[in-house]
Design an enzyme around this catalytic site. Sequence first.
Site, mmCIF file in Angstrom:
data_model
loop_
_atom_site.group_PDB
_atom_site.id
_atom_site.type_symbol
_atom_site.label_atom_id
_atom_site.label_comp_id
_atom_site.label_asym_id
_atom_site.label_seq_id
_atom_site.Cartn_x
_atom_site.Cartn_y
_atom_site.Cartn_z
ATOM 1 N N ASP A 172 0.684 -0.932 -0.070
ATOM 2 C CA ASP A 172 -0.015 -0.049 -0.152
ATOM 3 C C ASP A 172 0.872 1.138 0.105
ATOM 4 O O ASP A 172 2.089 1.854 0.844
ATOM 5 C CB ASP A 172 -0.991 0.241 1.920
ATOM 6 C CG ASP A 172 -1.880 0.999 0.962
ATOM 7 O OD1 ASP A 172 -2.450 1.989 0.962
ATOM 8 O OD2 ASP A 172 -3.592 0.726 1.396
ATOM 9 N N HIS A 173 0.493 1.541 -1.467
ATOM 10 C CA HIS A 173 2.079 2.538 -1.478
ATOM 11 C C HIS A 173 1.806 4.307 -0.546
ATOM 12 O O HIS A 173 2.646 4.880 0.117
ATOM 13 C CB HIS A 173 2.631 3.058 -2.584
ATOM 14 C CG HIS A 173 1.058 4.145 -3.661
ATOM 15 N ND1 HIS A 173 -0.125 3.415 -3.559
ATOM 16 C CD2 HIS A 173 1.310 5.358 -3.366
ATOM 17 C CE1 HIS A 173 -0.772 4.703 -4.029
ATOM 18 N NE2 HIS A 173 -0.006 5.517 -3.863
ATOM 19 N N HIS B 90 -6.305 2.737 1.455
ATOM 20 C CA HIS B 90 -5.609 3.392 1.798
ATOM 21 C C HIS B 90 -6.029 4.947 3.281
ATOM 22 O O HIS B 90 -5.369 4.692 4.184
ATOM 23 C CB HIS B 90 -5.206 4.432 0.971
ATOM 24 C CG HIS B 90 -4.711 4.158 0.254
ATOM 25 N ND1 HIS B 90 -3.806 3.464 -0.280
ATOM 26 C CD2 HIS B 90 -5.160 3.904 -1.962
ATOM 27 C CE1 HIS B 90 -3.578 3.005 -1.652
ATOM 28 N NE2 HIS B 90 -4.456 3.504 -2.354
#
Length: 484
Positions: free
Chosen positions: A177-178, A240
């Site tokens: 999950d950047h 996110h």
Amino acid sequence: MVSRVIPVDPFDLVIFGGTGDLARRKILPALFRRFCSGQMEDESRIIGAARSDHTRDEFRQIVAEAIAEFNTSKDCETGTVEAFLERIDYVNVDAKGEDGWKDLSDLMIPGRVRAFYFSVAPSLFGPLAERLHAHGMADADSRIVVEKPFGRDLETARALNATLAQHFDESQIYRIDHYLGKETVQNLMAVRFGNMLFEPLWNSQYVDHIQITVAETVGVGGRGEYYDRSGAMRDMVQNHLMQLLCLIAMEPPAKFDPDAVRDEKLKVIRALDDVEPANIVRGQYGATKGAQDYAHDVENPRATSESFIAMRVNISNWRWAGTPFYLRTGKKLKARSSEIAVIFKETPHSIFGAEAGRHRNILTIRLQPNEGMDLDVTIKEPGPGGMRLIDVPLDMTFAEALGPDGEDVPDAYERLIMDVIRGNQTLFMRGDEVEAAWAWTDPIIEGWEARGDRPVSYDPGSSGPEDALVLIHRDGRRWREIRS
Ligand code: NAD
């Protein structure tokens, strides 16, 4: 000054989907920047693997073009691109067939760390894991990196976890999950657990409410079909925003180690209350003169998915009972801005009288643009004229605070890929975390489907639907302005 770049041991990174959009825009430029910084040893290799039929030289050309277009690093020595391209190889592999797998396994060097990045459609995650195992590439030195989306509900996420678990141990699976790779997000943990200042106040006794906003100015772009099947809830909130909420709300882990951190995040997700329909607003952007509305963009006149969502979320535990979390994300909003704002309560009593006004401290963690933090502190307005109070931000923009190197803060993908190579899973989601997040999300979506709820329309370039304003106004609060 001691160098802040610690080289990693030589590794092989195989990018399945190496010719795709994500690889070209993010993964390859991120690797190039790490190479530039000296973190990648010369013996390390990057192997593109995709269905398209390319020679090694053709793929090197694709990589060179990706770097030319998407690399943002300013200071790379002349000749670095050529040296980086020397590290690049390519194999033509079919994830669903047998083509290319022997070539790939022949390329592997025994005993060195190898990472397989699944930058392909989610339907290929299972077949790739199976074939890596069948061709002897799922040994102790291997790890896999899995892109989002990780399932589309609890059932599919469980099935995917089960498939991956047949071939790889949980310690080898890196669900990316950047958002977790962003400098500010990690700084959130440093600020909370590295200072005495905040943690004693970090609870419902002192925090009035928390707002998490992820606003985009773009529409769905070329991802219309995918987006219509997901909507903002699946595409943004389940992963996110949920991860940001966990880092804000979790208890201090006993140590900064992957399972200790992820155990605490999991407890937050499990403590989330169900969300009543009255506490959610969904929207779809309308048309403007030169641009079509959401339904046209996703090519579905009857689209019921949302391009905007705002919700009030409660966490039922001792720390947070009574402090609402307001989450908001959407497309085609007035500015591109992502931030977390912790709004503290007012002082219990003002000694300065009514004319001094009411003030409160706000800690803002900015994810983009200008990664950094602000702390609004109340001070006396300078000059004569009595005790007038104003709020001024103590600003810590990382690019300024960290000096010349701070301007070149590593991109999230750079940090996360290097963490994969180092074997550090702290910033990656564990299987049970993802499942718990779906277990909370599923009933909400099922409720919309059962009731036939439809999103309301909002103006592109606005802050979202009017109803979203009402959602927070009725609690006597207001959204922070969306601005870049
Ligand atoms: P893409 O369609 O641009 O690229 C897909 C890649 O997969 C291509 O290299 C293609 O050759 C390869 N491929 C397709 N079928 C294959 C097969 N049978 N065997 C081997 N290779 C095959 O997709 P993308 O946008 O790069 O996205 C890749 C993954 O990353 C998806 O899971 C997506 O959801 C996720 N993701 C993408 C973005 C983004 O910004 N593009 C952002 C977040 C997550």
